[in-house]
Design a protein around this motif. Structure first.
Motif, PDB file in Angstrom:
ATOM      1  N   ALA A 123       0.832  -1.207   0.000  1.00  0.00           N
ATOM      2  CA  ALA A 123       0.000   0.000   0.000  1.00  0.00           C
ATOM      3  C   ALA A 123       0.865   1.255   0.000  1.00  0.00           C
ATOM      4  N   LEU A 124       1.915   1.268   0.843  1.00  0.00           N
ATOM      5  CA  LEU A 124       2.802   2.430   0.875  1.00  0.00           C
ATOM      6  C   LEU A 124       3.588   2.585  -0.417  1.00  0.00           C
ATOM      7  N   SER A 125       3.787   1.484  -1.143  1.00  0.00           N
ATOM      8  CA  SER A 125       4.489   1.563  -2.426  1.00  0.00           C
ATOM      9  C   SER A 125       3.685   2.332  -3.471  1.00  0.00           C
ATOM     10  N   GLY A 126       2.416   2.604  -3.168  1.00  0.00           N
ATOM     11  CA  GLY A 126       1.598   3.437  -4.049  1.00  0.00           C
ATOM     12  C   GLY A 126       1.977   4.899  -4.008  1.00  0.00           C
ATOM     13  N   ILE A 127       2.953   5.263  -3.188  1.00  0.00           N
ATOM     14  CA  ILE A 127       3.464   6.642  -3.184  1.00  0.00           C
ATOM     15  C   ILE A 127       4.483   6.741  -4.325  1.00  0.00           C
ATOM     16  N   GLY A 128       4.009   7.114  -5.504  1.00  0.00           N
ATOM     17  CA  GLY A 128       4.899   7.177  -6.665  1.00  0.00           C
ATOM     18  C   GLY A 128       5.678   8.465  -6.755  1.00  0.00           C
ATOM     19  N   PHE A 129       5.141   9.509  -6.251  1.00  0.00           N
ATOM     20  CA  PHE A 129       5.629  10.881  -6.203  1.00  0.00           C
ATOM     21  C   PHE A 129       6.779  11.206  -7.168  1.00  0.00           C
ATOM     22  N   THR A 130       8.046  11.049  -6.726  1.00  0.00           N
ATOM     23  CA  THR A 130       9.175  11.548  -7.508  1.00  0.00           C
ATOM     24  C   THR A 130       9.217  10.948  -8.910  1.00  0.00           C
ATOM     25  N   VAL A 131       9.240   9.613  -9.002  1.00  0.00           N
ATOM     26  CA  VAL A 131       9.330   8.952 -10.300  1.00  0.00           C
ATOM     27  C   VAL A 131       8.086   9.246 -11.135  1.00  0.00           C
ATOM     28  N   SER A 132       6.911   9.220 -10.495  1.00  0.00           N
ATOM     29  CA  SER A 132       5.665   9.469 -11.229  1.00  0.00           C
ATOM     30  C   SER A 132       5.618  10.877 -11.805  1.00  0.00           C
ATOM     31  N   LEU A 133       6.000  11.870 -11.007  1.00  0.00           N
ATOM     32  CA  LEU A 133       5.982  13.249 -11.500  1.00  0.00           C
ATOM     33  C   LEU A 133       6.967  13.434 -12.641  1.00  0.00           C
TER      34      LEU A 133
ATOM     35  N   VAL B 189      -1.295  11.910  -8.793  1.00  0.00           N
ATOM     36  CA  VAL B 189      -0.119  11.479  -8.036  1.00  0.00           C
ATOM     37  C   VAL B 189      -0.172  12.006  -6.605  1.00  0.00           C
ATOM     38  N   LEU B 190      -0.552  13.277  -6.438  1.00  0.00           N
ATOM     39  CA  LEU B 190      -0.629  13.866  -5.093  1.00  0.00           C
ATOM     40  C   LEU B 190      -1.721  13.198  -4.268  1.00  0.00           C
ATOM     41  N   LEU B 191      -2.891  12.975  -4.881  1.00  0.00           N
ATOM     42  CA  LEU B 191      -3.986  12.321  -4.166  1.00  0.00           C
ATOM     43  C   LEU B 191      -3.601  10.887  -3.811  1.00  0.00           C
ATOM     44  N   ALA B 192      -2.916  10.194  -4.736  1.00  0.00           N
ATOM     45  CA  ALA B 192      -2.493   8.814  -4.475  1.00  0.00           C
ATOM     46  C   ALA B 192      -1.520   8.752  -3.310  1.00  0.00           C
ATOM     47  N   ALA B 193      -0.633   9.740  -3.194  1.00  0.00           N
ATOM     48  CA  ALA B 193       0.331   9.739  -2.090  1.00  0.00           C
ATOM     49  C   ALA B 193      -0.381   9.812  -0.745  1.00  0.00           C
ATOM     50  N   VAL B 194      -1.434  10.632  -0.675  1.00  0.00           N
ATOM     51  CA  VAL B 194      -2.200  10.757   0.570  1.00  0.00           C
ATOM     52  C   VAL B 194      -2.963   9.468   0.857  1.00  0.00           C
ATOM     53  N   LEU B 195      -3.677   8.957  -0.145  1.00  0.00           N
ATOM     54  CA  LEU B 195      -4.480   7.751   0.053  1.00  0.00           C
ATOM     55  C   LEU B 195      -3.610   6.527   0.339  1.00  0.00           C
ATOM     56  N   ALA B 196      -2.468   6.422  -0.324  1.00  0.00           N
ATOM     57  CA  ALA B 196      -1.575   5.279  -0.088  1.00  0.00           C
ATOM     58  C   ALA B 196      -1.018   5.313   1.327  1.00  0.00           C
ATOM     59  N   SER B 197      -0.707   6.496   1.831  1.00  0.00           N
ATOM     60  CA  SER B 197      -0.217   6.622   3.210  1.00  0.00           C
ATOM     61  C   SER B 197      -1.283   6.184   4.202  1.00  0.00           C
TER      62      SER B 197
END
Length: 595
Positions: A357-367, A387-395
């Protein structure tokens, strides 16, 4: 500032600043800043890029270079030297990319939006580990190793996708120069060049050539990092460093200081030295600066509503949040059930779900991929919101999964065991001191390990301090990286059958660079053994079972290296010099012996 949670915190702060700035009355200054051109000139030639490209195509190369260094170290001297440990995270890493990509393409099967599939395959390792430090178990060392191994595969594939799929207008001449640079790095490795400067110069040329070739420069960073050698400190280099340091202490002159510094530097591999130099600026400057330059989405004028109604945004959110968790969990579960491998000791399937679930934080590579995949500002904004919404939801999903694992599955931590699995047995263990002593020190050792040799006299020092209050126990853990260590362990047990274990123990450490079979036979004669019997006992089943039993008990007790000490029945964490062990034993106080 040195903690992963601190690094992740800086990343979040930078992203929030970018969002606030991009949606403020000064939003034009945010856009204008990143379009500011910077040039480096050498006569008539040079590089000219705007600030945004200097960050994405320049500083981020350093980020991927550090990742490459870490991967090389893990495969050379780290967790990935044991290839059996790679199978489960390898399968989980692959399924953790295929499932998100499939979910994204199911929602965006064609058109310009389909080009964004690469944004859901990557994981921001720094962000993941930082959030895990905040929401995960108090001790999660083994899960951290599993996730780092998994993200190694993730990073290699993601960077390859960036370098190949999202590159265009290739220049064969520049690619030829880049290929030549890679050959030079291989030659430097082959000839064991230990100075950092040649590697850095070649990597700089490789970066410029890759920029000119049309391939995204991130692949240059990753590949060059993979080619920088990582080695365990060699005993001869460590001893030379110690000798030159003693010489400087006796004669503190500039020339002696340079020699001492040179030998100290040589004792540590160039890979680890570059990691040490680059890790902090990368984590605390480069990545937050990247977030500041790429996370600023102007959500006004209907942009947010447009994003929430777009299949592109939901493809990214579902791909990262659902796809990563599902793909990693299913890959790990299937590979374990099929017998292809096993999870690291201390890691449960609940942990893999939470880590996935935490691996869903793609942030740097995704952006970064988004900036390459889409030319349309509208599509870039929609994807960045995802990407920003996914980072919050994945956390949040990771936090919930960790709580579920702890409450319903009993998986409260993800660490190696710290309790001695097999109590001391005076009938089979080698013990110095009264068998009923109130304090116990157990050491797992390897006769070819230089660090074990360095502390080989610690038992005598502790016995001199505690007297009959202490019993000192040794057990074997011959490491695979030491080719003669198992034979040496067998030799000590063969000597034990003739009542000469401790004599052989001392001789083996005194000659740990000379542990061939003929050397061991000579030592047997030297300490007065019946050599013919000693030779027969080397092949005795009981001798082999004794060493195998010690190795199995080490594995069950969470021992992964030598020397490892247990104070009573608890694994000692920290320095293992005599003074530190005395303090730890005194803190244990008077207690009952184990066994």
């Amino acid at each position: 500032m040195r903690t992963e949670s601190g690094s992740a915190g800086m990343l979040v702060v930078a992203a929030l600043i970018a969002l606030v700035w991009a949606n403020s009355p000064w939003s034009e200054s945010y856009v204008d800043l990143w379009h500011t051109e910077l040039a480096i000139r050498f006569g008539d030639g040079g590089l000219t890029m705007d600030l945004h490209h200097w960050i994405n195509d320049g500083l981020m190369v350093v980020f991927f270079f550090v990742i490459g260094l870490e991967v090389r170290k893990e495969f050379a001297i780290g967790e990935l030297t044991d290839r059996s440990r790679v199978v489960v995270p390898l399968v989980a890493g692959i399924t953790g990319m295929l499932v998100p990509a499939a979910i994204f393409l199911a929602l965006n099967p064609s058109g310009e939006q389909a080009a964004g599939w690469g944004a859901v395959i990557g994981t921001d390792t720094a962000f993941l580990l930082g959030v895990m430090a905040l929401v995960g178990p108090a001790v999660s060392t083994q899960l951290r190793i599993f996730l780092l191994t998994l993200t190694v595969i993730d990073d290699i594939v993601a960077v390859s996708v960036i370098g190949i799929v999202y590159s265009d207008g290739l220049s064969l001449g520049a690619l030829g120069v880049a290929a030549l640079c890679l050959v030079v790095l291989v030659v430097l490795d082959r000839f064991a060049v230990w100075q950092a400067a040649p590697y850095v110069l070649v990597v700089l040329v490789l970066w410029v050539a890759t920029l000119e070739s049309g391939v995204h420069a991130s692949i240059a960073g990753m590949v060059s990092g993979l080619l920088v050698p990582a080695l365990d400190p060699r005993r001869v280099d460590v001893e030379e460093a110690a000798r030159t340091f003693r010489a400087f202490r006796q004669s503190p002159m500039p020339g002696v200081q340079r020699t001492a510094r040179r030998s100290l530097t040589r004792a540590i591999s160039v890979n680890e030295r570059l990691q040490e130099a680059l890790h902090t600026p990368t984590s605390h400057v480069v990545v937050p600066l990247f977030a500041l330059a790429n996370a600023g989405v102007d959500l006004r004028d209907g942009v947010l509503g447009d994003a929430l109604a777009s299949r592109l945004m939901w493809g990214i959110v579902l791909g990262l949040v659902v796809g990563k968790a599902l793909g990693i969990f299913v890959g790990a579960f299937a590979s374990v059930r099929l017998g292809w491998g096993r999870l690291p000791q201390g890691v449960g399937l609940g942990h893999t779900l939470a880590g996935g679930a935490l691996s869903g934080i793609g942030f740097t590579v995704s952006l970064l991929i988004i900036s390459l995949a889409f030319e349309s500002t509208r599509l870039q904004d929609q994807a960045r919101v995802g990407v920003l919404l996914a980072a919050v939801l994945a956390s949040l999903a990771g936090w919930a999964a960790f709580r579920f694992s702890a409450r319903f599955l009993g998986q409260t931590d993800a660490a190696l065991p710290r309790t001695l699995s097999q109590p001391v047995d005076p009938a089979r263990d080698h013990v110095v001191g009264p068998v009923d002593a109130e304090l116990t020190l157990v050491e797992y050792l390897d006769y070819e390990c230089p660090f074990c040799a360095r502390v080989s006299g610690v038992g005598d020092e502790l016995r001199a301090h505690f007297g009959d209050r202490l019993r000192y126990v040794t057990r074997h853990l011959p490491l695979p990286v030491h080719p003669h260590s198992e034979l040496a362990a067998l030799a000590s047990e063969a000597a034990s059958l003739q009542g000469r274990f401790w004599e052989m123990h001392a001789v083996l450490f005194a000659h740990q660079d000379e542990l061939e079979l003929e050397d061991l036979v000579g030592y047997a004669a030297e300490i007065g053994l019946d050599v013919e019997r000693f030779m027969r006992d080397l092949d005795d089943d009981d001798v082999h079972r004794h060493v195998a039993h010690d190795v199995a008990s080490a594995e069950e007790s969470g021992v992964r290296g030598t020397p490892t000490f247990f104070i009573g029945d608890t694994r000692h964490i920290g320095p293992h010099d005599a003074r530190s062990l005395i303090v730890a034993l005194e803190q244990q106080g008077v207690g009952r012996p184990i066994g």
